[in-house]
Design an enzyme around this catalytic site. Sequence first.
Site, short mmCIF file in Angstrom:
data_model
loop_
_atom_site.label_atom_id
_atom_site.label_comp_id
_atom_site.label_asym_id
_atom_site.label_seq_id
_atom_site.Cartn_x
_atom_site.Cartn_y
_atom_site.Cartn_z
N SER A 179 34.41 41.81 38.50
CA SER A 179 35.61 41.13 37.72
C SER A 179 35.87 39.62 37.63
O SER A 179 36.79 39.17 36.59
CB SER A 179 37.05 41.62 38.05
OG SER A 179 36.75 43.05 38.14
N HIS A 234 30.27 43.08 32.62
CA HIS A 234 31.65 43.70 32.90
C HIS A 234 32.36 44.71 31.94
O HIS A 234 32.91 44.20 31.05
CB HIS A 234 32.53 42.36 33.05
CG HIS A 234 34.05 42.54 33.71
ND1 HIS A 234 34.98 41.89 33.09
CD2 HIS A 234 34.61 43.39 34.32
CE1 HIS A 234 35.93 42.31 33.68
NE2 HIS A 234 35.61 43.26 34.60
N GLU A 275 32.41 42.55 28.75
CA GLU A 275 32.51 41.08 28.82
C GLU A 275 30.97 40.74 29.38
O GLU A 275 30.71 41.12 30.51
CB GLU A 275 33.54 40.49 29.52
CG GLU A 275 33.75 39.07 29.54
CD GLU A 275 35.11 38.84 30.63
OE1 GLU A 275 35.29 39.65 31.45
OE2 GLU A 275 35.74 38.25 30.36
N ASN A 277 40.27 38.97 33.17
CA ASN A 277 40.71 38.73 34.23
C ASN A 277 41.77 37.54 34.25
O ASN A 277 42.58 37.43 34.99
CB ASN A 277 40.06 39.11 35.39
CG ASN A 277 40.17 40.43 35.62
OD1 ASN A 277 40.91 41.09 35.37
ND2 ASN A 277 38.85 40.99 35.44
N1 LIG Z 1 38.68 49.04 39.11
C1 LIG Z 1 38.61 48.47 37.89
O1 LIG Z 1 39.47 48.65 36.97
C2 LIG Z 1 37.55 47.35 37.56
C3 LIG Z 1 37.23 46.95 36.16
C4 LIG Z 1 36.13 46.25 35.95
C5 LIG Z 1 35.24 45.67 37.11
N2 LIG Z 1 35.67 46.03 38.36
C6 LIG Z 1 34.56 45.61 39.17
O2 LIG Z 1 33.80 46.63 39.69
C7 LIG Z 1 33.31 46.56 40.97
C8 LIG Z 1 33.52 47.71 41.64
O3 LIG Z 1 35.02 48.05 41.79
P1 LIG Z 1 35.65 49.56 41.84
O4 LIG Z 1 37.21 49.45 41.17
O5 LIG Z 1 34.54 50.61 41.24
O6 LIG Z 1 35.53 49.55 43.45
P2 LIG Z 1 36.09 50.87 44.13
O7 LIG Z 1 36.37 50.65 45.60
O8 LIG Z 1 36.38 52.12 43.48
O9 LIG Z 1 34.08 51.26 44.72
C9 LIG Z 1 33.26 50.47 45.51
C10 LIG Z 1 32.42 51.27 45.93
O10 LIG Z 1 31.15 50.37 46.26
C11 LIG Z 1 30.93 51.04 47.46
N3 LIG Z 1 30.02 50.21 48.51
C12 LIG Z 1 30.55 49.01 49.01
N4 LIG Z 1 29.64 48.31 49.77
C13 LIG Z 1 28.45 48.81 49.26
C14 LIG Z 1 26.98 48.49 49.35
N5 LIG Z 1 26.80 47.45 50.09
N6 LIG Z 1 26.19 49.24 48.76
C15 LIG Z 1 26.46 50.37 47.88
N7 LIG Z 1 27.47 50.54 47.68
C16 LIG Z 1 28.61 49.89 48.34
C17 LIG Z 1 32.02 51.69 48.19
O11 LIG Z 1 31.51 52.83 49.23
C18 LIG Z 1 32.65 52.35 47.11
O12 LIG Z 1 32.29 53.59 46.79
C19 LIG Z 1 34.00 45.16 41.66
O13 LIG Z 1 33.38 44.31 41.32
C20 LIG Z 1 35.28 45.06 40.55
O14 LIG Z 1 36.07 44.04 40.76
C21 LIG Z 1 36.70 46.88 38.59
#
Ligand SMILES: NC(=O)c1ccc[n+]([C@@H]2O[C@H](COP(=O)([O-])OP(=O)(O)OC[C@H]3O[C@@H](n4cnc5c(N)ncnc54)[C@H](O)[C@@H]3O)[C@@H](O)[C@H]2O)c1
Length: 281
Positions: free
Chosen positions: A118, A139, A151, A189
Amino acid sequence: MIKTVGVIGAGTMGNGIAQVFAQSGFSVTLVDVAQPMLDRARTTIEKSLGKFVDKGKLTAADRDASMARLQTATSVDRLADADYVVEAIVENAETKRGLFTSLDAITKPDVILASNTSSISITLLGAATKRPDKVLGMHFMNPVPLMTLVEMIRGQATSNESMRIASGLCTTLGKTPIEAADYPGFIANRILMPMINEAIFAVMEGVGTAEAIDAVMKLGMNHPMGPLTLADFIGLDVCLAILNVLHDGIGDPKYRPCPLLRRMVAAGHLGRKSGQGFYSY
Ligand SMILES: NC(=O)c1ccc[n+]([C@@H]2O[C@H](COP(=O)([O-])OP(=O)(O)OC[C@H]3O[C@@H](n4cnc5c(N)ncnc54)[C@H](O)[C@@H]3O)[C@@H](O)[C@H]2O)c1
């Protein structure tokens, strides 16, 4: 020819990304360090595909075929045959950099390594590999199966060819790619998080209740969802991580994360995914 896609991280975003690739005919390997997250992702994807079937937007046969194209694994070693990789793990630069170095060693040398970050610098992630020309930001927006924007972030060393291939993939997924430069928070963001942060300051200072603030933005600004409902939906830990990147990277105090947000994250009140945030779930 891209046939097999690796998606790493089976949280909020990873399962949605895996779903849209599987729905579009790609063979998908979804990787997470936590087996329970993989089990949960499978159930979430099946439910989401079921909703498309209920609405008449997908046939039951296509739902079953999509599920059959989805595999899960607990190690990135399984991505040795992947043709394209999207990373969606925790929003932490060091963790992501470590993963990109591993992916660089495991995957075929011509494979593009995309990050769903993000806010974190794509140039920084690319520099953790020997193929920075093939590292870019892809993204997706939450919830991935419904939101059409992707994005696209070009790192300092990302090649035109990599951007062309990744943008073409977005179109294949039925999404619209929009390019942003590699600045903290990119476009989405950089603009969204200060609004969410300000809404949290407004709660902390007693300007209004969470319900009142969300209602003002919905009824008065025609936002489909209030900023605090949206923050709970994104995950308060993710919001805090993004604000920290904006604050550190841009250096302007206006991006300082609200102390109430820090406190809620420290308490484990992460929003929808933890059952408690500005609202209870
Ligand atoms: N939540 C949102 O609305 C949103 C929107 C766009 C982008 N993002 C981005 O997407 C990414 C993930 O966010 P999320 O909200 O899905 O997070 P989340 O916390 O829901 O999930 C993250 C997952 O990654 C896993 N993980 C952590 N370290 C790991 C590794 N080394 N190898 C494999 N798996 C691993 C965890 O077990 C978990 O299941 C982030 O970079 C976030 O900024 C989030």
